[in-house]
Design a protein around this motif. Structure first.
Motif, PDB file in Angstrom:
ATOM      1  N   GLU A  12       0.843  -1.194   0.000  1.00 56.31           N
ATOM      2  CA  GLU A  12       0.000   0.000   0.000  1.00 56.31           C
ATOM      3  C   GLU A  12       0.879   1.244   0.000  1.00 56.31           C
ATOM      4  O   GLU A  12       2.035   1.195   0.411  1.00 56.31           O
ATOM      5  CB  GLU A  12      -0.920   0.016   1.222  1.00 56.31           C
ATOM      6  N   VAL A  13       0.314   2.342  -0.450  1.00 51.45           N
ATOM      7  CA  VAL A  13       1.017   3.613  -0.397  1.00 51.45           C
ATOM      8  C   VAL A  13       0.832   4.190   1.002  1.00 51.45           C
ATOM      9  O   VAL A  13      -0.282   4.539   1.388  1.00 51.45           O
ATOM     10  CB  VAL A  13       0.499   4.593  -1.462  1.00 51.45           C
ATOM     11  N   PHE A  14       1.935   4.251   1.745  1.00 49.94           N
ATOM     12  CA  PHE A  14       1.904   4.790   3.104  1.00 49.94           C
ATOM     13  C   PHE A  14       1.827   6.312   3.077  1.00 49.94           C
ATOM     14  O   PHE A  14       1.110   6.942   3.862  1.00 49.94           O
ATOM     15  CB  PHE A  14       3.155   4.323   3.848  1.00 49.94           C
ATOM     16  N   ALA A  15       2.581   6.922   2.160  1.00 49.90           N
ATOM     17  CA  ALA A  15       2.608   8.380   2.047  1.00 49.90           C
ATOM     18  C   ALA A  15       3.167   8.742   0.686  1.00 49.90           C
ATOM     19  O   ALA A  15       3.751   7.901  -0.007  1.00 49.90           O
ATOM     20  CB  ALA A  15       3.473   8.992   3.145  1.00 49.90           C
ATOM     21  N   SER A  16       2.983   9.999   0.301  1.00 45.62           N
ATOM     22  CA  SER A  16       3.577  10.506  -0.928  1.00 45.62           C
ATOM     23  C   SER A  16       4.232  11.846  -0.619  1.00 45.62           C
ATOM     24  O   SER A  16       3.600  12.737  -0.053  1.00 45.62           O
ATOM     25  CB  SER A  16       2.525  10.680  -2.023  1.00 45.62           C
ATOM     26  N   THR A  17       5.502  11.974  -0.978  1.00 42.51           N
ATOM     27  CA  THR A  17       6.237  13.201  -0.669  1.00 42.51           C
ATOM     28  C   THR A  17       6.120  14.238  -1.777  1.00 42.51           C
ATOM     29  O   THR A  17       6.420  15.413  -1.557  1.00 42.51           O
ATOM     30  CB  THR A  17       7.725  12.900  -0.443  1.00 42.51           C
ATOM     31  N   GLY A  18       5.738  13.808  -2.965  1.00 45.76           N
ATOM     32  CA  GLY A  18       5.720  14.732  -4.095  1.00 45.76           C
ATOM     33  C   GLY A  18       7.097  14.995  -4.650  1.00 45.76           C
ATOM     34  O   GLY A  18       7.266  15.857  -5.522  1.00 45.76           O
ATOM     35  N   GLY A  19       8.095  14.252  -4.174  1.00 49.60           N
ATOM     36  CA  GLY A  19       9.465  14.417  -4.650  1.00 49.60           C
ATOM     37  C   GLY A  19      10.076  13.075  -4.999  1.00 49.60           C
ATOM     38  O   GLY A  19       9.460  12.262  -5.684  1.00 49.60           O
ATOM     39  N   ARG A  20      11.301  12.840  -4.507  1.00 46.95           N
ATOM     40  CA  ARG A  20      11.952  11.549  -4.688  1.00 46.95           C
ATOM     41  C   ARG A  20      12.516  11.092  -3.350  1.00 46.95           C
ATOM     42  O   ARG A  20      13.623  11.473  -2.956  1.00 46.95           O
ATOM     43  CB  ARG A  20      13.065  11.647  -5.732  1.00 46.95           C
ATOM     44  N   PRO A  21      11.748  10.289  -2.592  1.00 40.46           N
ATOM     45  CA  PRO A  21      12.255   9.796  -1.305  1.00 40.46           C
ATOM     46  C   PRO A  21      13.437   8.855  -1.508  1.00 40.46           C
ATOM     47  O   PRO A  21      13.360   7.912  -2.287  1.00 40.46           O
ATOM     48  CB  PRO A  21      11.047   9.070  -0.713  1.00 40.46           C
ATOM     49  N   LEU A  22      14.531   9.142  -0.805  1.00 38.27           N
ATOM     50  CA  LEU A  22      15.738   8.316  -0.889  1.00 38.27           C
ATOM     51  C   LEU A  22      15.949   7.638   0.471  1.00 38.27           C
ATOM     52  O   LEU A  22      15.209   6.747   0.839  1.00 38.27           O
ATOM     53  CB  LEU A  22      16.925   9.174  -1.331  1.00 38.27           C
ATOM     54  N   GLY A  23      16.937   8.067   1.263  1.00 37.88           N
ATOM     55  CA  GLY A  23      17.189   7.429   2.546  1.00 37.88           C
ATOM     56  C   GLY A  23      16.077   7.685   3.555  1.00 37.88           C
ATOM     57  O   GLY A  23      15.436   8.731   3.552  1.00 37.88           O
ATOM     58  N   MET A  24      15.864   6.700   4.448  1.00 35.80           N
ATOM     59  CA  MET A  24      14.817   6.807   5.455  1.00 35.80           C
ATOM     60  C   MET A  24      15.274   6.163   6.753  1.00 35.80           C
ATOM     61  O   MET A  24      16.087   5.247   6.751  1.00 35.80           O
ATOM     62  CB  MET A  24      13.540   6.114   4.970  1.00 35.80           C
TER      63      MET A  24
ATOM     64  N   LEU B  59       8.614   8.580  10.492  1.00 38.24           N
ATOM     65  CA  LEU B  59       9.610   8.172   9.505  1.00 38.24           C
ATOM     66  C   LEU B  59      10.290   9.421   8.965  1.00 38.24           C
ATOM     67  O   LEU B  59       9.637  10.287   8.369  1.00 38.24           O
ATOM     68  CB  LEU B  59       8.944   7.400   8.367  1.00 38.24           C
ATOM     69  N   VAL B  60      11.588   9.526   9.186  1.00 43.86           N
ATOM     70  CA  VAL B  60      12.351  10.664   8.673  1.00 43.86           C
ATOM     71  C   VAL B  60      12.875  10.294   7.290  1.00 43.86           C
ATOM     72  O   VAL B  60      13.457   9.225   7.095  1.00 43.86           O
ATOM     73  CB  VAL B  60      13.500  11.032   9.616  1.00 43.86           C
ATOM     74  N   VAL B  61      12.662  11.188   6.339  1.00 45.29           N
ATOM     75  CA  VAL B  61      12.978  10.906   4.942  1.00 45.29           C
ATOM     76  C   VAL B  61      13.924  11.971   4.385  1.00 45.29           C
ATOM     77  O   VAL B  61      13.686  13.171   4.541  1.00 45.29           O
ATOM     78  CB  VAL B  61      11.691  10.879   4.084  1.00 45.29           C
ATOM     79  N   ALA B  62      14.993  11.510   3.750  1.00 40.78           N
ATOM     80  CA  ALA B  62      15.857  12.398   2.973  1.00 40.78           C
ATOM     81  C   ALA B  62      15.329  12.357   1.549  1.00 40.78           C
ATOM     82  O   ALA B  62      15.528  11.377   0.829  1.00 40.78           O
ATOM     83  CB  ALA B  62      17.310  11.939   3.034  1.00 40.78           C
ATOM     84  N   ASP B  63      14.615  13.392   1.157  1.00 45.73           N
ATOM     85  CA  ASP B  63      14.016  13.443  -0.172  1.00 45.73           C
ATOM     86  C   ASP B  63      14.917  14.268  -1.084  1.00 45.73           C
ATOM     87  O   ASP B  63      15.258  15.412  -0.761  1.00 45.73           O
ATOM     88  CB  ASP B  63      12.614  14.066  -0.092  1.00 45.73           C
TER      89      ASP B  63
ATOM     90  N   LEU C 125      19.281  15.955  -0.706  1.00 45.17           N
ATOM     91  CA  LEU C 125      19.565  15.099   0.436  1.00 45.17           C
ATOM     92  C   LEU C 125      19.455  13.650  -0.012  1.00 45.17           C
ATOM     93  O   LEU C 125      18.647  13.296  -0.857  1.00 45.17           O
ATOM     94  CB  LEU C 125      18.586  15.384   1.574  1.00 45.17           C
ATOM     95  N   ASN C 126      20.277  12.782   0.587  1.00 45.43           N
ATOM     96  CA  ASN C 126      20.380  11.424   0.061  1.00 45.43           C
ATOM     97  C   ASN C 126      20.129  10.347   1.102  1.00 45.43           C
ATOM     98  O   ASN C 126      19.370   9.420   0.869  1.00 45.43           O
ATOM     99  CB  ASN C 126      21.761  11.241  -0.577  1.00 45.43           C
TER     100      ASN C 126
END
Length: 368
Positions: A91-103, A111-115, A140-141
């Motif tokens: 399932e889709v937990f969330a959408s950042t509207g960017g490119r989620p990389l490291g988490m 959940l902290v995301v480097a987008d 951010l990576n």
């Protein structure tokens, strides 16, 4: 009609030599590629991995196991997909509207995301996305969270950003081609909302992981084939200058080091986002790198896909090395150990790969 081919040659030469490119290449001394020898001797341990279909999503670039036992991965669409360890109940937990990389998961369950496009984000357990920091840091990576609650993140480049330069792959390519080494490691303190530079001077800063004693950071530097060990209390340390606070743990690796993760037993895992290539031969020839960028990408010699991940200890000893030389692996950016499996991150595949990898759990070493 001799003037026709002559004119064509002049136009082509002018284009290759004068057409503007976004990079200002810097000369650097690239070490000779070691090839697959020693601890990295060629093998096929990664061949034939099992596949979890992602139902149309592409590029599970980083995978993290959540406190609920499920897997979380960011994909190219900007979605963060959640699933059971066997790949079911996606399932889709969330959408950042960017490119989620490291988490990485924080102590409060967020959940902290480097987008790579949107910056540093926090995703609440209900999937609500909010920004952390002032939004100034871009590309951010990777991210790691200390027991203190402070967040450490790699900023791959301050010169090239995915938002302005056509995505994460294109921005990374430009940064490595230029070699201006503007990558950083940043610290974000949620208590004060302050952001500071821990270390600077990386050529495409990439994966990041905390040491067991939380006194150091391991940082992969993709553009120069290295993994660093950096003191956590360093402040604006320039890794281009010798310092007792910065140690090269691995140098002259056979590929581009990418994501870093820590297994439950404390072992560190590193993915390689591709093999070394002819770019090394142009290290001292910046002009040639500019010329290459003027050639249409479809004419570039694409390297053969080569799957490669490795495990190592904090002392720099290689503990395992898994490769797929058959050309069937997607871009292996990292590996995550969870639920008796080794999940293989990738930046361009339509599935999440895995192999059985039972590793004893030692909770006191289970850091993000």
């Amino acid at each position: 009609m001799l003037w026709v081919p002559v004119a064509g040659t002049v136009i082509l030469a002018s284009y290759l030599g004068l057409w503007p490119v976004p990079i200002a290449p810097v000369s650097w001394d690239a070490p000779a590629a070691p090839g697959y020898v020693g601890a990295h001797a060629a093998n096929s341990k990664l061949a034939g991995v099992q596949r979890i279909d992602l139902h149309g999503e592409v590029g599970p670039e980083h995978v993290v196991a959540g406190p609920d036992g499920r897997l979380y991965t960011g994909v190219r669409s900007g979605n963060i997909v959640r699933m059971q360890p066997d790949g079911s109940a996606q399932e889709v937990f969330a959408s950042t509207g960017g490119r989620p990389l490291g988490m990485a998961f924080a102590a409060d369950g967020s959940l902290v995301v480097a987008d790579g496009i949107k910056g540093l984000l926090s995703v609440a357990p209900n999937g609500q996305v909010s920004a952390l920091g002032d939004g100034q840091a871009r590309f951010l990576n990777a991210v790691a969270i200390a027991a203190s609650g402070k967040i450490y993140v790699s900023e791959s480049s301050t010169r090239f950003t995915p938002a302005r330069h056509g995505g994460t792959v294109e921005a990374a390519t430009l940064d490595v081609m230029e070699q201006s080494a503007t990558g950083r490691v940043l610290e974000y303190d949620p208590a004060t909302k302050a952001l500071r530079a821990v270390a600077t001077g990386f050529s495409l800063a990439n994966g990041i992981a905390l040491s067991n004693d939380q006194a150091s950071l391991f940082v992969s530097e993709s553009g120069r084939y290295r993994v660093w060990k950096i003191a956590l209390d360093a402040d604006r340390l320039d890794v281009g200058k010798q310092s007792p606070q910065a140690q090269v743990l691995f140098d002259n690796l056979p590929g581009y080091p990418d994501n870093l993760t820590r297994a439950p037993d404390g072992t560190l895992w590193l993915g390689f986002g591709g093999q070394r290539n002819d770019l090394d031969k142009m290290a001292r020839r910046p002009f040639l790198r500019s010329m290459v960028l003027r050639i249409p990408r479809f004419l570039w010699a694409a390297p053969k896909p080569y799957g490669h991940v490795m495990a190592f200890g904090e002392d720099g000893k290689v503990l395992d090395d898994l490769q797929d030389p058959g050309g069937t692996s997607p871009l292996t950016t990292g590996a995550t150990v969870s639920a008796g499996r080794l999940y293989i991150h990738n930046a361009d595949g339509d599935a999440l790969g895995w192999i059985a990898k039972k590793i004893p759990r030692r909770p006191n070493l289970n850091f993000a």
